[in-house]
Design a protein around this motif. Sequence first.
Motif, PDB file in Angstrom:
ATOM      1  N   LEU A  14       0.804  -1.224   0.000  1.00  0.00           N
ATOM      2  CA  LEU A  14       0.000   0.000   0.000  1.00  0.00           C
ATOM      3  C   LEU A  14       0.835   1.270   0.000  1.00  0.00           C
ATOM      4  O   LEU A  14       0.316   2.341  -0.308  1.00  0.00           O
ATOM      5  CB  LEU A  14      -0.955  -0.013   1.192  1.00  0.00           C
ATOM      6  N   VAL A  17       0.642   3.364  -3.191  1.00  0.00           N
ATOM      7  CA  VAL A  17      -0.518   4.203  -3.521  1.00  0.00           C
ATOM      8  C   VAL A  17      -0.120   5.658  -3.319  1.00  0.00           C
ATOM      9  O   VAL A  17       0.184   6.083  -2.215  1.00  0.00           O
ATOM     10  CB  VAL A  17      -1.739   3.842  -2.639  1.00  0.00           C
ATOM     11  N   LEU A  43      -1.210   3.422   4.299  1.00  0.00           N
ATOM     12  CA  LEU A  43      -1.318   4.292   3.127  1.00  0.00           C
ATOM     13  C   LEU A  43      -0.562   5.595   3.381  1.00  0.00           C
ATOM     14  O   LEU A  43      -0.751   6.226   4.420  1.00  0.00           O
ATOM     15  CB  LEU A  43      -2.784   4.595   2.829  1.00  0.00           C
TER      16      LEU A  43
END
Length: 82
Positions: A14, A17, A43
């Motif tokens: 992640l 991202v 994130l």
Amino acid sequence: MAVYNASIPPKYNLTNVRSPVVIMVGRGDKLATIKNAALRNQLPNVKQFVVLPRTEANHLDFIWGRTMADYLYPYILKALGY
């Protein structure tokens, strides 16, 4: 899952991202719980994390909730900068 040659897909990193992310969760959601929303810590670009204050808010309310104009839309508009 022939693409992955496994019964489950591999974990996605992640941290890759890069787009801004807003996470909203309902207090009464049994499908995507507040605990599940812990992925926000993985994130890198979470702009907002919102737990809707309405205790009855659940997963389907995000799509079909009749009162979401009062309880959800203000958070969406704020996230969009309106």
